[in-house]
Design an enzyme around this catalytic site. Structure first.
Site, PDB file in Angstrom:
ATOM      1  N   GLU A  12       4.152  -9.623 -11.332  1.00  0.00           N
ATOM      2  CA  GLU A  12       3.072  -8.913 -12.029  1.00  0.00           C
ATOM      3  C   GLU A  12       3.362  -8.731 -13.520  1.00  0.00           C
ATOM      4  O   GLU A  12       2.434  -8.473 -14.299  1.00  0.00           O
ATOM      5  CB  GLU A  12       2.818  -7.557 -11.338  1.00  0.00           C
ATOM      6  CG  GLU A  12       2.189  -7.756  -9.959  1.00  0.00           C
ATOM      7  CD  GLU A  12       2.115  -6.488  -9.106  1.00  0.00           C
ATOM      8  OE1 GLU A  12       1.150  -6.356  -8.335  1.00  0.00           O
ATOM      9  OE2 GLU A  12       3.041  -5.641  -9.181  1.00  0.00           O
ATOM     10  N   GLY A  78      -4.969  -5.115  -2.206  1.00  0.00           N
ATOM     11  CA  GLY A  78      -5.765  -5.588  -1.086  1.00  0.00           C
ATOM     12  C   GLY A  78      -7.175  -5.028  -1.213  1.00  0.00           C
ATOM     13  O   GLY A  78      -7.354  -3.840  -1.478  1.00  0.00           O
ATOM     14  N   MET A 172       0.374  -0.076  -3.314  1.00  0.00           N
ATOM     15  CA  MET A 172       1.541   0.716  -2.933  1.00  0.00           C
ATOM     16  C   MET A 172       2.147   1.532  -4.081  1.00  0.00           C
ATOM     17  O   MET A 172       3.234   2.072  -3.927  1.00  0.00           O
ATOM     18  CB  MET A 172       2.596  -0.221  -2.305  1.00  0.00           C
ATOM     19  CG  MET A 172       2.046  -0.960  -1.084  1.00  0.00           C
ATOM     20  SD  MET A 172       3.181  -2.152  -0.346  1.00  0.00           S
ATOM     21  CE  MET A 172       4.409  -1.075   0.352  1.00  0.00           C
ATOM     22  N   GLU A 173       1.444   1.621  -5.227  1.00  0.00           N
ATOM     23  CA  GLU A 173       2.027   2.308  -6.384  1.00  0.00           C
ATOM     24  C   GLU A 173       1.066   3.162  -7.206  1.00  0.00           C
ATOM     25  O   GLU A 173       1.510   4.089  -7.902  1.00  0.00           O
ATOM     26  CB  GLU A 173       2.664   1.282  -7.355  1.00  0.00           C
ATOM     27  CG  GLU A 173       3.807   0.483  -6.790  1.00  0.00           C
ATOM     28  CD  GLU A 173       3.346  -0.757  -6.017  1.00  0.00           C
ATOM     29  OE1 GLU A 173       2.168  -1.159  -6.170  1.00  0.00           O
ATOM     30  OE2 GLU A 173       4.154  -1.309  -5.241  1.00  0.00           O
ATOM     31  N   ASP A 196      -5.777 -10.206  -1.545  1.00  0.00           N
ATOM     32  CA  ASP A 196      -6.002 -10.363  -0.094  1.00  0.00           C
ATOM     33  C   ASP A 196      -7.004  -9.304   0.347  1.00  0.00           C
ATOM     34  O   ASP A 196      -7.376  -8.433  -0.440  1.00  0.00           O
ATOM     35  CB  ASP A 196      -4.674 -10.176   0.657  1.00  0.00           C
ATOM     36  CG  ASP A 196      -4.073  -8.788   0.395  1.00  0.00           C
ATOM     37  OD1 ASP A 196      -3.287  -8.674  -0.555  1.00  0.00           O
ATOM     38  OD2 ASP A 196      -4.441  -7.837   1.104  1.00  0.00           O
TER      39      ASP A 196
HETATM   40  N1  ADE Z   1      -1.010  -5.102  -2.461  1.00  0.00           N
HETATM   41  C1  ADE Z   1      -1.715  -6.232  -2.357  1.00  0.00           C
HETATM   42  N2  ADE Z   1      -2.255  -6.353  -1.139  1.00  0.00           N
HETATM   43  C2  ADE Z   1      -1.884  -5.259  -0.447  1.00  0.00           C
HETATM   44  C3  ADE Z   1      -2.113  -4.808   0.876  1.00  0.00           C
HETATM   45  N3  ADE Z   1      -2.846  -5.526   1.732  1.00  0.00           N
HETATM   46  N4  ADE Z   1      -1.560  -3.629   1.259  1.00  0.00           N
HETATM   47  C4  ADE Z   1      -0.805  -2.916   0.388  1.00  0.00           C
HETATM   48  N5  ADE Z   1      -0.552  -3.310  -0.861  1.00  0.00           N
HETATM   49  C5  ADE Z   1      -1.085  -4.464  -1.287  1.00  0.00           C
END
Ligand code: ADE
Length: 228
Positions: A12, A78, A172-173, A196
């Site tokens: 990133e 995501g 996640m951050e 995703d």
């Molecule tokens: N970062 C990118 N895709 C993610 C996902 N599916 N879950 C958590 N963090 C992500």
């Protein structure tokens, strides 16, 4: 002015190091902080490593040690909102920690006493993001980003996040960075490009699109910097 640019994974921030190859670097708390002269300002660039603890430490270091006055997070997420496709961009209007649960004591999911379920991001930085989007003809979503220490790769968990937090994207951050910036009174913006759809195919999609989506996010942040 010192501006923090934070990512979670090496991928990133690699696009920024390619854009700005003239830097000095300093190690603090297991992370490398890159100092980049930029138009009379200084960028402090780092990747934290994955998760809320690492990103909280990096954001705190950028603010308290390197004296950053604004923070932009750039990375991937995501997509939960069906409108978001791989490569699309979202800025967080507000963020929450979906994995905080003290409902046993009668509190709402995601709530911590003396804090709140959602933390609002900075209106002015988000406004700059919207201007960039308009100029580039990009359809930028503004929505809720939910953060927690799990990679979400199931339709059930995805549905749970949407139902309980009205979340548009998951990562996640963001919420931990938001908390640090809010408490230390530093304006922040959390920008993510979709890698995703947080469903059964999320792991494969993530591996395939991480680099591309990270680049999309970094290109957008570069355009934002020109307006700060
Ligand atoms: N970062 C990118 N895709 C993610 C996902 N599916 N879950 C958590 N963090 C992500």
């Amino acid at each position: 002015m010192k501006i923090a640019i934070l990512g979670a994974m090496r991928e990133e921030i690699t696009p920024f190091l390619k854009k700005f190859p003239h830097y000095t670097q300093e190690e603090v708390g297991g992370n490398t902080f890159y100092k980049i002269p930029y138009n009379g300002n200084e960028l402090i660039l780092a990747y934290s490593k994955i998760g809320k603890v690492h990103s909280a430490l990096s954001a705190s270091t950028m603010i308290l040690k390197f004296n950053c006055e604004k923070l932009i997070f750039s990375g991937v997420a995501g997509g939960l909102n069906p409108k978001l496709k791989v490569g699309d961009l979202i800025i967080a209007s507000k963020l929450c920690q979906y994995d905080v649960d003290i409902t046993a004591f009668g509190h709402p999911l995601g709530f911590i006493p003396q804090s709140s379920v959602y933390i609002d991001s900075d209106h002015s930085l988000n406004q700059i993001a919207k201007e960039v989007a308009q100029q580039k003809g990009i359809d930028l979503m503004e929505g809720v980003i939910a953060s927690g220490d799990s990679f979400i790769a199931s339709s059930e968990k995805k549905k749970w996040l949407i139902e309980n937090f009205q979340a548009d994207a998951v990562e996640m951050e963001g919420a931990s960075v938001a908390n640090v910036c809010h408490l230390l009174k530093i304006p922040f913006c959390i920008l993510r490009s979709i890698s995703d759809s947080a469903d059964g195919g999320a792991d494969i999609s993530f591996d395939e699109f991480l680099e591309h989506s990270a680049q999309v996010s970094a290109d957008f942040v570069e355009a934002m910097l020109a307006k700060i």
